[in-house]
Design an enzyme around this catalytic site. Structure first.
Site, PDB file in Angstrom:
ATOM      1  N   CYS A   1    -105.100  -3.938 -14.442  1.00 51.37           N
ATOM      2  CA  CYS A   1    -105.481  -5.341 -14.209  1.00 51.37           C
ATOM      3  C   CYS A   1    -104.601  -6.032 -13.181  1.00 51.37           C
ATOM      4  O   CYS A   1    -104.904  -7.149 -12.766  1.00 51.37           O
ATOM      5  CB  CYS A   1    -105.459  -6.120 -15.519  1.00 51.37           C
ATOM      6  SG  CYS A   1    -106.562  -5.399 -16.739  1.00 51.37           S
TER       7      CYS A   1
ATOM      8  N   CYS B   1    -111.694 -12.787 -26.665  1.00 50.28           N
ATOM      9  CA  CYS B   1    -111.810 -11.755 -25.633  1.00 50.28           C
ATOM     10  C   CYS B   1    -112.353 -12.359 -24.346  1.00 50.28           C
ATOM     11  O   CYS B   1    -113.255 -13.198 -24.370  1.00 50.28           O
ATOM     12  CB  CYS B   1    -112.763 -10.653 -26.092  1.00 50.28           C
ATOM     13  SG  CYS B   1    -112.271  -9.912 -27.656  1.00 50.28           S
TER      14      CYS B   1
ATOM     15  N   LYS C   1    -110.546 -15.685 -19.851  1.00 48.36           N
ATOM     16  CA  LYS C   1    -111.448 -15.997 -20.955  1.00 48.36           C
ATOM     17  C   LYS C   1    -112.782 -16.548 -20.438  1.00 48.36           C
ATOM     18  O   LYS C   1    -113.834 -16.075 -20.835  1.00 48.36           O
ATOM     19  CB  LYS C   1    -110.772 -17.009 -21.895  1.00 48.36           C
ATOM     20  CG  LYS C   1    -111.645 -17.523 -22.995  1.00 48.36           C
ATOM     21  CD  LYS C   1    -111.833 -16.467 -24.056  1.00 48.36           C
ATOM     22  CE  LYS C   1    -113.165 -16.443 -24.719  1.00 48.36           C
ATOM     23  NZ  LYS C   1    -114.357 -16.186 -23.909  1.00 48.36           N
TER      24      LYS C   1
ATOM     25  N   HIS D   1    -113.358 -11.728 -15.930  1.00 41.95           N
ATOM     26  CA  HIS D   1    -112.325 -10.764 -15.561  1.00 41.95           C
ATOM     27  C   HIS D   1    -112.906  -9.525 -14.868  1.00 41.95           C
ATOM     28  O   HIS D   1    -113.018  -8.463 -15.459  1.00 41.95           O
ATOM     29  CB  HIS D   1    -111.540 -10.363 -16.823  1.00 41.95           C
ATOM     30  CG  HIS D   1    -110.351  -9.499 -16.571  1.00 41.95           C
ATOM     31  ND1 HIS D   1    -109.716  -9.425 -15.350  1.00 41.95           N
ATOM     32  CD2 HIS D   1    -109.669  -8.660 -17.382  1.00 41.95           C
ATOM     33  CE1 HIS D   1    -108.689  -8.586 -15.438  1.00 41.95           C
ATOM     34  NE2 HIS D   1    -108.647  -8.092 -16.657  1.00 41.95           N
TER      35      HIS D   1
END
Lengths: 395, 477
Positions: free
Chosen positions: A86, A209, A335, A339
């Site tokens: 990431c 998530c 959030k 992502h």
């Protein structure tokens, strides 16, 4: 180790709309962010002398940089791909900054782009890492979920208190995302809704998530001494830190699942380079890696935003909310903004860049007179962390 | 003196109430419950369990041979016993072979191992049998069959029961069979196969061995007679003249089921667990004929061994709530596919990683003692390169350090994966999935142990790895 503080500036940035971009390919997303960045910097593709691409999962492994260079028709220049979980886009950005600081290039591009929604399934799939046996059923929420129970136990939170604390982070980020036009999700949620959502990896529920999204973000970087030739309000690189833990946390002897060395060391290196002594007081805005709410909580404490075990007090008091002492993830974070792995580090930097210029897309989410901002990603199982600190003034 | 040196059984934790099967088809239950392999168990994993239980704290480098028997071996071509021997961390020089194709494979294998030791060819021979056979949905067999395993260590020193002799007869008859393409066990008409097959040959082999060794039924302390059902078992016992109250070993049908090739060794194991010095045990098993063996229990039987007894394995259970999911676990129903895998197996990688993924070896740094699993060539702590010893850790006890109940990682018919990090003895961390566990019962510091399981299917072969589970085998480590 050297220091690149104030040697490099970002003079243009772009960010695509994030979300389920059924209409857009990897290439379309790159074009969307790159041409916004060109326009913002007042440059064109002919001005770019080298390009660093953050890309994790192009349709075929190992071709990401050439796909993007081809889409943008970047000619006769080095195109270098970075892929580091990431932290991918952050490290592409940092590499680009280092290259300019070295004096080899005057103007370069860093671009992160990810197309996750062509796979036919939600989420990132099951099985993560290198070993087809050891990590066969590892998932992202499963790995980060492992942090939660240790945290609750160590700091005496009941499962209910712990879950509620995490849910408040989700409520905050949804509130922020609701004001952000380019974010994937715009829905505000209540604490009750967050608490009653389906469980993904206990104690993490659906709203703990981050979104699984498509998106791209891009930066044009130049030498600090030339930055004002491009625009009156360049944003300067104040410091960076990258740190990697040398063994999967799951396997690391003695690891307490609370003190993440990668987080501690990457932030401290960045603070040191930027000359920051007290991040809680000195930083005005931060974008941190909230892939899951528990990750954001762990970052508060590992980055020195909150004392150990005290993040709950800051969460309860709204310290990290819009208008609080240190607004965190003011664009909705992973959030709500979403992502797309290889784009996120640059998307977070885009938000900091806009905030430091006073140019947040909606005035109600503009932080008042910010001077220093931090953007950060935390990747892997988790294992690798990258931090960039930006400022709107030299010195 | 050749005989049985050690023994150990295994019964899966999951049990299916036969009423669930019966109700699904509008039939009557035969009563009780049956054992069922979990979605990650098969005849290889169950054999590993039984063998680990049997081997206990014995030195594994002393084992010279390993045989595996099953009619449900996961591989038709490729030796299953080499995989099990590797997982048990036996030496590479060990003699291996697979026995199969008949319910008599278990006793045939045991006889071969006894003969190998008796001949002086080997000194210690481990055998393990396991089965997970499928009756047709709705059939009587679906209710009576169970899944289980047992292992016996044969040796020439200090046996708990000496091998006194054997007797065998063959029977060529199409009574119980499976063609290569068959999933379910086929049988001919019940009365024919029981009267002319099972009962006739069991009577003949028992009478034959008694006669051969000049024994009377009254000389036998326990007669061990695996049987396809309780009624047939009762009739056989009566016709042979044994006292059902004192001389007969429980056939395990009522609460476990008929576990195929493993049944004779499971019942033998249960008999040895309750035996006294001087007892004479008569084991007879049917399958295309019958094998009989006589063992005499020695005073070594009293020596305490840390193994998990059959009685404890029967008692330690989890009732499985769904017949539909039972069918799905056995690949009879195809449930909706779950999340796709990103990591594809490679036979090359599996082969290269066999020391950690099969033998469960960790590295222990010679400089600083730091232990890590899987093996790390450069020490995590002191960064010494290639300066470590490999240590088997599959038999180390542990405690849950942290966990999460992951709803994404599982199979669609077994969706909750308990991702677990455990701390094993010696400070070693093990990351794995918890199995055989009600997800809501997991707690920090809960005692756990390692169990060898199937991880997933891919690339056309089976992928196995170690998992964690709440302590069951216990002291057997």
């Amino acid at each position: 180790m050297g220091n690149i503080k104030d040697k490099v500036a970002i003079v243009g940035m772009g960010c695509s709309k994030f979300g389920e971009r059924w209409d857009a390919s990897l290439e379309d997303l790159a074009i969307e962010s790159a041409y916004e960045a060109y326009e913002d910097a007042g440059v064109g593709p002919e001005d770019i002398e080298a390009c660093w691409v953050g890309q994790v999962s192009a349709p075929v492994a190992g071709i990401g940089a050439t796909s993007i260079a081809e889409a943008l028709k970047l000619r006769d220049i080095p195109v270098i791909r970075n892929e580091n979980w990431c932290t991918t886009a952050h490290i592409a950005l940092i590499e680009a900054c280092i290259a300019v600081a070295s004096g080899l290039y005057d103007t370069v591009m860093a671009i992160g782009v990810e197309k996750l929604k062509d796979t036919g399934y939600p989420g990132l799939g099951t099985g993560r890492g290198m070993s087809p046996v050891l990590e066969a059923r590892r998932t992202a929420p499963g790995s980060f979920g492992l942090i939660a129970k240790r945290y609750f136990e160590t700091y005496g939170l009941s499962n209910e208190e712990g879950k509620e604390t995490l849910a408040k982070i989700a409520v905050k980020n949804h509130d922020n995302g609701s004001l952000c036009p380019k974010a994937h999700f715009h829905n505000k949620i209540t604490l009750e809704k967050a608490l009653n959502a389906p469980i993904i990896a206990w104690p993490l529920g659906l709203f703990d998530c981050c979104g699984n999204s498509d998106g791209s973000a891009c930066a044009i970087i130049t030498r600090a001494d030339r930055a004002r030739d491009f625009r009156p309000d360049p944003v300067y690189m104040k410091g960076y830190g990258i740190s990697m833990d040398s063994l999967l946390p799951h396997l690391r002897p003695g690891f307490d699942w609370l003190h993440f060395d990668a987080l501690i060391k990457s932030s401290h290196k960045a603070y040191e380079m930027a000359g920051i002594k007290n991040p809680r007081e000195e930083l005005d805005v931060a974008e941190v890696h909230d892939c899951f709410t528990i990750t954001e909580l762990a970052i508060y404490e590992n980055f020195g935003f909150s004392p150990r075990g005290k993040a709950k007090e800051d969460i309860d008091s709204g310290f990290f909310a819009r208008g609080g002492g240190l607004p965190v993830n003011i664009d909705g974070g992973l959030k709500c903004f979403g992502h797309p792995i290889g784009a996120s580090g640059l998307r977070m930097t885009y938000e900091i860049y806009k905030q430091l210029q006073g140019k947040a897309d909606l005035p109600e989410r503009q932080v008042k007179n910010p001077r220093l901002g931090l953007s950060h990603t935390f990747g892997g199982p988790p294992q690798i962390s990258a931090v960039a600190i930006l400022g709107n003034e030299k010195g | 003196m050749t005989g049985i040196v050690s023994y150990g059984g295994y019964i899966p934790a999951l049990r299916l109430d036969r009423k669930l099967i019966a109700d699904a088809w509008g039939r009557n239950s035969i009563g009780g419950e049956r054992s069922m392999a979990n979605s990650d168990e098969d005849s290889i994993t169950m054999s590993v369990e039984a063998a680990a239980n049997c081997l206990n704290d014995r030195k594994r480098e002393e084992i010279e041979g390993f045989f595996f028997a099953s009619t449900t071996a996961p591989y038709k071509e490729k030796m299953n016993s080499t995989l099990i021997a590797t997982v048990l961390d036996l030496e590479r020089e060990v003699v291996t072979a697979d026995f199969g194709n008949s319910l008599r494979a278990g006793t045939a294998m045991l006889k071969a191992a006894l003969d190998s030791v008796k001949s002086g060819s080997t000194r210690n021979f481990l055998v393990a049998a396991a089965d997970s056979r499928l009756g047709y949905p709705k059939s009587d067999q679906e209710q009576t069959f169970g899944d289980g395993a047992a292992a016996v260590l044969v040796g020439d020193t200090d046996p708990v029961a000496t091998f006194e002799g054997s007797y065998s007869i063959n029977n060529e008859m199409i009574d119980v069979w499976r063609n290569p393409e068959d999933k379910f066990v086929k049988t001919w008409e019940g009365r024919f196969i029981l009267d002319e097959g099972y009962t006739a040959h069991m009577k003949e082999v028992v009478s034959g061995i008694l006669k051969k060794y000049d024994l009377k039924p009254a000389d036998i302390s326990k007669v061990i007679l695996p049987a396809p059902d309780i009624r047939t078992h009762g009739k056989l016992v009566k016709s042979l003249g044994f006292d059902p109250k004192t001389q007969v070993q429980d056939p395990l049908i009522s609460n476990v089921g008929y576990c195929g090739t493993a049944q004779p060794l499971m019942m033998l194991t249960a008999a040895l667990e309750e035996a006294n010095p001087g007892d004479i045990l008569l084991l007879a098993a049917y399958g295309d004929g019958a094998d009989a063996m006589i063992f005499k229990v020695t005073d070594q039987i009293g020596k305490s061994m840390n193994r998990c007894k059959m009685s404890a394995l029967i008692e330690n259970k989890m009732m499985f709530p769904s017949y539909a999911r039972f069918l799905s676990f056995r690949d009879i129903l195809e449930a909706q596919p779950g999340e796709p895998f990103r990591l594809f197996p490679s036979a090359t990688v599996s082969w290269r990683e066999r020391k950690s993924s099969l033998r469960c070896h960790a590295s222990r740094c010679r400089k600083c003692g730091c232990m890590t699993f899987p093996v790390q060539r450069v020490c995590y702590n002191c960064r010494s390169k290639d300066d470590y010893d490999e240590v088997r850790v599959s038999d180390r006890a542990g405690k849950v350090f942290t966990f999460t109940r992951d709803n994404l990682g599982g199979r669609s018919d077994d969706p909750v994966i308990i991702q677990t990090v455990a701390e094993l003895e010696g400070g070693l961390r093990f990351y794995g999935i918890m199995t055989d566990c009600e997800p809501d019962t997991v707690e920090l510091n809960m005692p756990v142990e390692l169990t060898f399981r199937r991880i997933y299917e891919g690339a056309g072969f089976h992928n196995y790895f170690w998992k964690l589970r709440p302590v069951r085998r216990g002291g057997a480590n």
